[in-house]
Motif scaffolding. Structure first.
Motif, short mmCIF file in Angstrom:
data_model
loop_
_atom_site.label_atom_id
_atom_site.label_comp_id
_atom_site.label_asym_id
_atom_site.label_seq_id
_atom_site.Cartn_x
_atom_site.Cartn_y
_atom_site.Cartn_z
N PRO D 10 -11.78 -60.53 31.53
CA PRO D 10 -11.65 -61.60 32.52
C PRO D 10 -10.68 -61.22 33.64
O PRO D 10 -9.89 -60.28 33.50
CB PRO D 10 -11.10 -62.76 31.70
N VAL D 11 -10.77 -61.96 34.70
CA VAL D 11 -9.84 -61.84 35.82
C VAL D 11 -8.54 -62.53 35.42
O VAL D 11 -8.55 -63.57 34.76
CB VAL D 11 -10.45 -62.49 37.07
N HIS D 12 -7.43 -61.94 35.78
CA HIS D 12 -6.13 -62.53 35.46
C HIS D 12 -6.02 -63.91 36.13
O HIS D 12 -6.39 -64.07 37.29
CB HIS D 12 -5.02 -61.61 35.95
N MET D 16 -7.24 -65.34 39.94
CA MET D 16 -8.21 -66.42 40.16
C MET D 16 -7.57 -67.56 40.95
O MET D 16 -8.18 -68.13 41.85
CB MET D 16 -8.74 -66.91 38.81
N ALA D 58 -15.28 -53.51 47.49
CA ALA D 58 -15.45 -54.29 46.26
C ALA D 58 -15.77 -53.46 45.02
O ALA D 58 -15.69 -53.96 43.91
CB ALA D 58 -16.54 -55.34 46.45
N THR D 203 -10.27 -53.47 40.28
CA THR D 203 -11.35 -54.06 39.48
C THR D 203 -11.15 -53.85 37.98
O THR D 203 -11.33 -54.78 37.19
CB THR D 203 -12.71 -53.46 39.91
N LYS D 204 -10.78 -52.63 37.59
CA LYS D 204 -10.62 -52.35 36.16
C LYS D 204 -9.31 -52.91 35.61
O LYS D 204 -9.05 -52.80 34.41
CB LYS D 204 -10.67 -50.84 35.91
N ASN D 205 -8.49 -53.44 36.48
CA ASN D 205 -7.16 -53.87 36.06
C ASN D 205 -6.93 -55.34 36.41
O ASN D 205 -5.92 -55.70 37.02
CB ASN D 205 -6.11 -52.95 36.72
N GLY D 206 -7.88 -56.18 36.03
CA GLY D 206 -7.64 -57.61 36.12
C GLY D 206 -8.11 -58.31 37.37
O GLY D 206 -7.97 -59.53 37.48
N CYS D 207 -8.68 -57.56 38.32
CA CYS D 207 -9.24 -58.22 39.50
C CYS D 207 -10.73 -58.51 39.27
O CYS D 207 -11.32 -58.11 38.27
CB CYS D 207 -9.06 -57.35 40.74
N MET D 208 -11.31 -59.20 40.24
CA MET D 208 -12.71 -59.58 40.14
C MET D 208 -13.61 -58.45 40.65
O MET D 208 -14.63 -58.13 40.06
CB MET D 208 -12.90 -60.83 41.02
#
Lengths: 345, 345, 345, 345
Positions: D10-12, D16, D58, D203-208
């Motif tokens: 999930p996104v942190h 969000m 993105a 992206t791989k570290n908690g972003c969307m």
């Protein structure tokens, strides 16, 4: 009576002779042959451009596409006449070599107008990342309609390009015919008029298959060499390209052949006019667009004349209806053949 | 004593003669000349492939790149030997023509192994959208190291390709030398062994600059024609390509020249071995890789011999140190020149 | 008072809510998330196309370029309106994705005409290898000038395409606004009218950044997937695209938002007309091109209104001079803001 | 128990939350939003690079491909590790964006060696027009095998690149995990170590879905902007990318999440070792490659654990046979889940 194109006639005997002479012993491959040394020297002299980078390729489309690619980024657009060879007759080769760049077409009558060019450039200008960015301007001399830009016309176009800092390419597939028509020097028709890179065509003017690409800015040299190799246009047995160009340059054979072609064309145009044909464009050099009756077309075709009919069906229809023809003379066209053609009117 | 490559020798007199004969009158441009009709017929007969699509281009890189592009999607990978021409000597032309496709290199000793090829294909297989998808297999015959795949070896490779439904391209820049070495027929070395498209090289074997691209699946014809034009490789005065190939095919001149080249190479290899040179690879056809002392290199160079030294500095170092040379014979190599070369050992 | 574009408003709360709900636990990446399953099912139902291949990307340019690339060979030309988004606002992305293909521009008034399209196709047709070959026809609905093709107009265009066996792409960046204007079904405006692939835009209509690409011919599926990945448009955390589209589809939110935007635009157009503004094009959906006096522009700008002025300088000049504006309403535009805008007339 | 990848969690919540906060009113599109202003400022500060050009895209593949394209000519080759993401997992995207350039693979154990890199560069060097010309060096930090180059190792590689005047790209899809492992600053791991352009992965570290591309040489800015648009990677509603990155940068959330992921991975690695698993590579950051018995795999799969098995069939075979697994922890991995995983040994 072959008037279909200047790409179908024979090679001039002097050129063939030079090719034969080149066929002796070993020669360094890939453009490192001794003949190419001379070619380079002689082209630089002819164009009064001692620093120019000079290369040979075998087709006009290769010359145009590779030259343009050196001045075009993939996100740019090349500006050219609506009915230019690079737009209509090269099956997307310019786009291919320029990595997917766009061609922006300048609506033209006989020739591209400075106003049309200026408007097209303005439409792409403004710094937005969304639009194709302005790239090189490509001018064809002689045009696809057989017109020759005067030096004044040429300079008016390059001035528009330069005002926007855009480079200028000259498609000179029929360069010699233009020089023969204008009576100016190659330097005057190129760098002295704002041209940055030119293809100096040989194939349509008595050679077997050779075009010189001449960069007046020699910093493009290495990029061109890499693009040529990557495009598979670097010849291992390069000496046979060099030999053609060497003979072409000797004793102004290039000019002599163009003068001959233009003279035949002028004789043909005069005869056509005398016989009531309508000219669609001014036949400035060796290419004529003329309209004359179907009945004449039928007689000509029956007599074996070869040329393009641009509209309509020769075989069927009103005998008086005017149909347009494209008629091209190459160096080998004779007065006899021209007169024979005209005899059917 | 020119052993640098088979791309630098003269054109065979019979080929030149045919070019001269072709230089008469007008001919239809762009591959529609009458001579091409004969060439097509004769190549179909030679390859026992009456339906094959046959085209001519002027460079080996064009032949390879255009042929491969017809079988490669931009998201695929071409499989080839680590030291193949398309990987090492074509400046990304295959990638350019295939729209940015990738080359996957099969680690090779002298030749690509079926096991190596199989492993490489397996690594790209599995249906994931993330990986480059398997595309054609390209085999070079003769290899860049001078080896000739036997028909058994060739079929073992194409069987691996076919097991994954992959098309097979044969880079036949030295096709004739391979046939001369194997003594088989062109059909046996191509479609009867699972090859889908082959370049039948002429340039390195006595022509001026011509390669035939032969598709055994004629449905590729129109795509090739468009790709050739878009790549700027369609010649207007095509008859001069046709003429070369016509002479090349007449009375098996292509085979005779290759036999001559291979024989010269065999004589040279025997002499090298007799003089203690070490062979790096088996000299199966007309190309030799051999190691011999610096002192000999120095004598050869002093005598004007031309060839590539693959490692080290000839001028300076231990006289006994062994340096590797690549030595290539073309059709024009004579026993006298070979013996003259060997006399320096 | 933001009328500059429909790409700058907020995301609809229901869409944001769905994104938040999606943010729980682990989800399969790269389009294999469960939400995408639902999206696919719901889009197929909405378009009455149970076999359709359905994909999501994040930008309209990606949707257009990737969809067109699946139907375009690099030696072909895409036919589109002179003032289409793919020609004027995508910085050569369509050419890039289609490997260097060309765009042929159909001169347009408000909309592309079947006659113009037909003439352009004819100009490229005839089987010559020299010309860019006919490729897909791309139609924009709603057009860059705010017009909506009726179903009859649409079908007249696709009929021209089909008569030449050309595929049809519909740029539906504002698809929902067109449906809201026409009152027809998505199926009627697409495959029932001859459309082969459509981008069903979400970004300009209340989403964060998502467009569906829908192929009615599912055999294009795998190619699209590979092109999307190769174009770097496949999202690992794809569920956040899916979630947007899922909410967009729920209870016809997509249509409700478009109706809202169109209604605001209609109110604005009526007010503009009542105040004497001249319409440059028919404001069929949510986009208005209107001319009104500089003095009004000055008042609007002073009041903080945002929109594009297409010609001239607002700050300086005759107060009565008419200057053209582009005014766009998105889903979030309110009657109050429209009336506030109009109050400055 | 999701250990398959760090792209599926999930996104942190803080990220969000920032996206939600950004969803208010109108914002300038295409990267001209106010939040991006802050992002640019904060990234420049974080990297101690006040002149750096900073952009958001993105996807990681877009970041890599676009960054590399700015440093690669189509006739060049990119040097990278044999098992790099750009070679194995991007479906020819780097080749696509770089116009058909080639990737040269450096044989690697865990990491690229300076010797291997040096040899590969030497193989392409020498000025011949025939070979792919040397282009940028691309280093992945952390590697596809979970290794982290020390600053010394990184500098040894960039020194090889700089010795040949080649630019250096750092694929930082897991940049934060490397910083967490090394304890150095972003500046030390990039420009102070010879890196010219880096993708700073989110992206791989908690972003969307957001990656920053940072050019330390700002003269690349405009080219990148054009390439991004042409690649269809410029977002109209850019603020939602900006918002993610803004939150990511706030209070070092990026580092905190990476530390959390690395800690979970270390706990898992310790447990695996304690249970006799064999490590295939050093698990320097958040990725583990380990071999353990089939029986354990079977228990884990039965319990619902998700991860990649790299070889063999879990379902069938000898219970004691060792099969390799790839295990990845993201920011959201908990001690409980790790211990639950280990409990099956």
């Amino acid at each position: 009576m072959f008037f279909a194109s200047d790409n179908s006639g024979p090679v001039h005997p002097k050129i063939m002779q030079r090719v034969i002479e080149a066929n002796s012993g070993y020669a360094m491959p890939y453009g490192n042959d001794d003949i190419m040394e001379d070619v380079r020297t002689n082209i630089r002299a002819l164009f009064e451009a001692p620093e120019a980078a000079v290369y040979l390729v075998a087709t006009g489309t290769a010359a145009n596409s590779l030259a343009l690619a050196c001045y075009t980024q993939p996100w740019q657009t090349i500006f050219c006449a609506q009915h230019s060879h690079i737009e209509e007759d090269e099956c997307n080769a310019p786009e291919f070599y320029a990595g997917g760049a766009k061609l922006t077409l300048i609506p033209t009558g006989d020739k591209m107008s400075p106003e049309g060019l200026s408007a097209a450039i303005a439409h792409r200008t403004g710094g937005s990342v969304h639009v194709a960015q302005p790239g090189p301007v490509s001018i064809t001399q002689i045009t696809e309609f057989g017109g020759v830009h005067t030096l004044e016309e040429l300079r008016a176009l390059t001035a528009v390009a330069k005002a926007s800092d855009l480079p200028v390419h000259l498609d000179g597939a029929r360069f010699a015919n233009a020089i023969a028509a204008l009576g100016c020097t190659p330097a005057e028709m190129t760098w002295k008029s704002g041209v940055d890179v030119v293809s100096f065509g040989g194939t349509k003017n008595g050679c077997m298959g050779v075009e010189a690409v001449i960069f007046f800015d020699p910093t493009k040299a290495w990029e061109f060499e890499l693009r040529r190799k990557r495009g598979a246009h670097l010849f291992s047995k390069h000496r046979y390209l060099s030999a053609q160009m060497a003979a072409y340059l000797t004793d102004d054979l290039w000019l002599e052949m163009a003068q001959s072609a233009n003279a035949a064309s002028a004789r043909l145009a005069a005869g056509l006019r005398a016989n009531g044909a309508q000219m669609l464009h001014n036949p400035d050099a060796n290419m004529i667009f003329a309209r004359f009756p179907r009945a004449v077309h039928q007689k000509l075709q029956a007599a074996g004349a070869k040329y393009y009919v641009l509209d309509g069906d020769v075989a069927t229809g009103d005998a008086d209806e005017l149909l347009a023809a494209r008629l091209v003379c190459d160096w080998s066209m004779t007065d006899e053949l021209v007169d024979q053609f005209l005899s059917h009117f």
